[in-house]
Design an enzyme around this catalytic site. Sequence first.
Site, PDB file in Angstrom:
ATOM      1  CD  GLU A 110      85.034  -5.474  62.932  1.00 44.96           C
ATOM      2  OE1 GLU A 110      86.384  -5.169  61.926  1.00 44.96           O
ATOM      3  OE2 GLU A 110      84.003  -5.811  62.755  1.00 44.96           O
ATOM      4  CD  GLU A 149      97.874  -9.141  60.877  1.00 44.79           C
ATOM      5  OE1 GLU A 149      98.981  -8.497  61.544  1.00 44.79           O
ATOM      6  OE2 GLU A 149      96.692  -9.608  60.664  1.00 44.79           O
ATOM      7  CE  LYS A 172      93.812   7.053  68.125  1.00 49.07           C
ATOM      8  NZ  LYS A 172      94.649   6.593  66.792  1.00 49.07           N
ATOM      9  CB  CYS A 214      92.626  -7.683  58.873  1.00 50.31           C
ATOM     10  SG  CYS A 214      90.475  -7.831  58.223  1.00 50.31           S
TER      11      CYS A 214
HETATM   12  P1  NAD Z   1      97.282  -0.929  65.204  1.00 51.94           P
HETATM   13  O1  NAD Z   1      96.531  -0.910  66.322  1.00 51.94           O
HETATM   14  O2  NAD Z   1      98.894  -0.184  65.763  1.00 51.94           O
HETATM   15  O3  NAD Z   1      96.143   0.812  65.141  1.00 51.94           O
HETATM   16  C1  NAD Z   1      95.368   0.288  64.932  1.00 51.94           C
HETATM   17  C2  NAD Z   1      94.469   2.058  65.613  1.00 51.94           C
HETATM   18  O4  NAD Z   1      94.525   1.643  67.941  1.00 51.94           O
HETATM   19  C3  NAD Z   1      95.224   3.100  65.464  1.00 51.94           C
HETATM   20  O5  NAD Z   1      94.362   4.246  65.436  1.00 51.94           O
HETATM   21  C4  NAD Z   1      95.993   3.638  66.332  1.00 51.94           C
HETATM   22  O6  NAD Z   1      96.717   4.646  67.086  1.00 51.94           O
HETATM   23  C5  NAD Z   1      95.472   2.857  67.819  1.00 51.94           C
HETATM   24  N1  NAD Z   1      96.141   2.374  68.244  1.00 51.94           N
HETATM   25  C6  NAD Z   1      97.274   2.193  69.072  1.00 51.94           C
HETATM   26  N2  NAD Z   1      97.866   1.718  70.082  1.00 51.94           N
HETATM   27  C7  NAD Z   1      96.894   1.991  71.429  1.00 51.94           C
HETATM   28  C8  NAD Z   1      96.877   2.097  72.623  1.00 51.94           C
HETATM   29  N3  NAD Z   1      97.470   1.505  73.774  1.00 51.94           N
HETATM   30  N4  NAD Z   1      95.555   2.400  73.170  1.00 51.94           N
HETATM   31  C9  NAD Z   1      94.605   2.889  72.258  1.00 51.94           C
HETATM   32  N5  NAD Z   1      94.291   3.144  70.765  1.00 51.94           N
HETATM   33  C10 NAD Z   1      95.777   2.603  70.225  1.00 51.94           C
HETATM   34  O7  NAD Z   1      97.201  -1.074  63.753  1.00 51.94           O
HETATM   35  P2  NAD Z   1      96.878  -0.669  62.378  1.00 51.94           P
HETATM   36  O8  NAD Z   1      98.929  -1.461  62.467  1.00 51.94           O
HETATM   37  O9  NAD Z   1      96.934   0.158  62.175  1.00 51.94           O
HETATM   38  O10 NAD Z   1      96.799  -1.735  62.020  1.00 51.94           O
HETATM   39  C11 NAD Z   1      96.817  -3.127  61.265  1.00 51.94           C
HETATM   40  C12 NAD Z   1      96.366  -4.552  61.454  1.00 51.94           C
HETATM   41  O11 NAD Z   1      95.407  -4.152  62.093  1.00 51.94           O
HETATM   42  C13 NAD Z   1      96.803  -5.488  61.196  1.00 51.94           C
HETATM   43  O12 NAD Z   1      97.786  -6.426  62.594  1.00 51.94           O
HETATM   44  C14 NAD Z   1      95.407  -6.123  61.169  1.00 51.94           C
HETATM   45  O13 NAD Z   1      95.467  -7.256  60.429  1.00 51.94           O
HETATM   46  C15 NAD Z   1      94.477  -5.514  61.682  1.00 51.94           C
HETATM   47  N6  NAD Z   1      92.806  -5.152  61.198  1.00 51.94           N
HETATM   48  C16 NAD Z   1      92.132  -6.209  61.316  1.00 51.94           C
HETATM   49  C17 NAD Z   1      91.351  -6.383  61.110  1.00 51.94           C
HETATM   50  C18 NAD Z   1      89.728  -7.417  61.166  1.00 51.94           C
HETATM   51  O14 NAD Z   1      88.624  -6.610  60.674  1.00 51.94           O
HETATM   52  N7  NAD Z   1      89.999  -8.227  62.182  1.00 51.94           N
HETATM   53  C19 NAD Z   1      90.612  -5.162  59.855  1.00 51.94           C
HETATM   54  C20 NAD Z   1      91.883  -4.740  59.890  1.00 51.94           C
HETATM   55  C21 NAD Z   1      93.105  -4.631  60.138  1.00 51.94           C
HETATM   56  O1  6OD Z   2      84.588  -5.383  54.777  1.00 48.33           O
HETATM   57  C1  6OD Z   2      84.080  -5.649  56.215  1.00 48.33           C
HETATM   58  O2  6OD Z   2      82.789  -5.168  56.832  1.00 48.33           O
HETATM   59  C2  6OD Z   2      85.312  -5.770  57.049  1.00 48.33           C
HETATM   60  N1  6OD Z   2      85.440  -5.416  58.454  1.00 48.33           N
HETATM   61  C3  6OD Z   2      86.486  -5.465  55.989  1.00 48.33           C
HETATM   62  C4  6OD Z   2      87.844  -6.050  57.385  1.00 48.33           C
HETATM   63  C5  6OD Z   2      88.941  -5.943  56.707  1.00 48.33           C
HETATM   64  C6  6OD Z   2      90.129  -6.025  57.581  1.00 48.33           C
HETATM   65  O3  6OD Z   2      91.406  -5.033  57.438  1.00 48.33           O
END
Ligand code: NAD
Ligand code: 6OD
Length: 489
Positions: free
Chosen positions: A257, A393, A181, A291
Amino acid sequence: MSKPPLPDIENFIDGAYVAGSGVFDDVSPVDGSSVATVQEAGADVVDMAVRAARKSLEGAWGSSSVTDRARLLRRIADRIEARSEEFVAAEVRDTGKPESLVRDLDVARAAMNFRAFADTIASSPLSSYLTDLADGRQALNYAVPKPLGVVAVIVPWNLPLLLLTWKVAPALACGNAVVVKPSEETPSSATLLAEIIMEAGAPAGVYNVVHGFGPGSAGEFLTAHPGIDGVTFTGETKTGSTIMRAAASHVRPVSFELGGKNAAIVFEDANIDATLDGLARSIFLNTGQVCLCTERVYVHSSIFDEVAAGLVQRGQKLRLGRPDEPTTTTGPLISRQHRNKVSSYYDLAVAEGAEVLLGGGVPNLGADLDGGAWIEPTLWAGLDNTARVVREEIFGPVAALIPFDTEDEAVRLANDTDYGLAAAVWTSNLERGHRVAQRMRVGMAWVNTWYLRDLRSPFGGNGLSGIGREGGENSLHFYSIPTNVCVQL
Ligand code: NAD
Ligand code: 6OD
């Protein structure tokens, strides 16, 4: 002349496109125009996808060899490269990122993810133990890895293809079937990937895509579905908690993550130019929507003014603009909704006493881009660790600069967070670099660099930043489950 119809992005199930029960718009953050329509999967479509995935595990895919799967992954990588400009176009259309960034980071890493996990699975050892019994006989124990099963892969919008393939590649390497998804903001590249995976020879049902939102939509239907065997998720911490509750009902494993509030520590002996270049990249890359981006910069007080001035200078050189303009360094945020969030933090910072060194608002880029989600790269001084903007964040092109006097103080300030994803230490004293990096309460600590990746190394976060580690063998541990065989000799 009438405009050509927008592309219609469908779900992909069991090797075929499937319409949804509703439609939503894919909106470009460059100018707010609709760039595609997307078919939203209802509970029935998600159920169809989970069943298709299960069925594929019962067929030839379920008994595929490691060699065959490694070959498939390499063919997928080759095809991503052969059609790389289509991926660039898809990703740019959804995110508005500069084309060069998408080409060099997102698409290049997608191919690399498949090759890296082909190598990892092909060379993964079996663990075995020769057991000495009390009566002098022996037994041989060996653990055979099996696929976890049907894996729900839920990913965000910031690096859509990179983060999707980071999970799909090891999941397929281990012989799983996936229901993916993608974010509602970025549906395109996951759908294009379906074509590639089929072309490369994966059986129907091994890779399925459902589109939609989280709550009350495809995301929730998928994580609540009793037919999935695990969830791998990248996104916000609070979404992770919700998904964890859904996964708990059938005691399914999760790999998360999540968010971060990452610190950089700049010591007085750092190589200033290299540090400023690295720091600027770590704050502003992808408009701060990575992130791992640095949002807190702790600088030794003896060089605070010099670092602040150097960062401002680098921030002033960033060029916001259309993705296809070669001078563009910085795209928009992903959406107006996200810009409202980031801009509310810009206002809050001022209310909390920030001195705005750079930016702080919404730029005026001309009428063409007025409908977009643009924001100014921003730097603050004058805040401390108690400010909300230093604790929460933001996920935008922004950082707070805070002075320190001693190494212990820098470590204490950097670790003073509920998150624990990444940190960067900038110093020319490598002994100190190792020492401080090891004291960081994070999953990944860099010394004199940032976001330099070896895909075999563990990737993930502590605290609110996640559960588990992916990367190399770590991914194989999540995406497979061992059956131990004990043979008395
Ligand atoms: P989000 O959590 O809003 O959404 C991520 C995904 O989850 C989307 O596909 C969304 O539709 C889905 N989703 C939302 N609510 C859901 C639910 N109740 N059940 C199932 N699926 C659901 O995140 P975002 O705004 O898309 O991305 C930004 C966030 O992601 C930031 O907090 C960022 O730090 C984090 N992020 C972390 C990493 C990492 O590797 N740690 C990497 C990239 C992004
Ligand atoms: O480089 C990667 O493998 C990884 N998981 C990056 C995540 C970035 C977050 O936005």
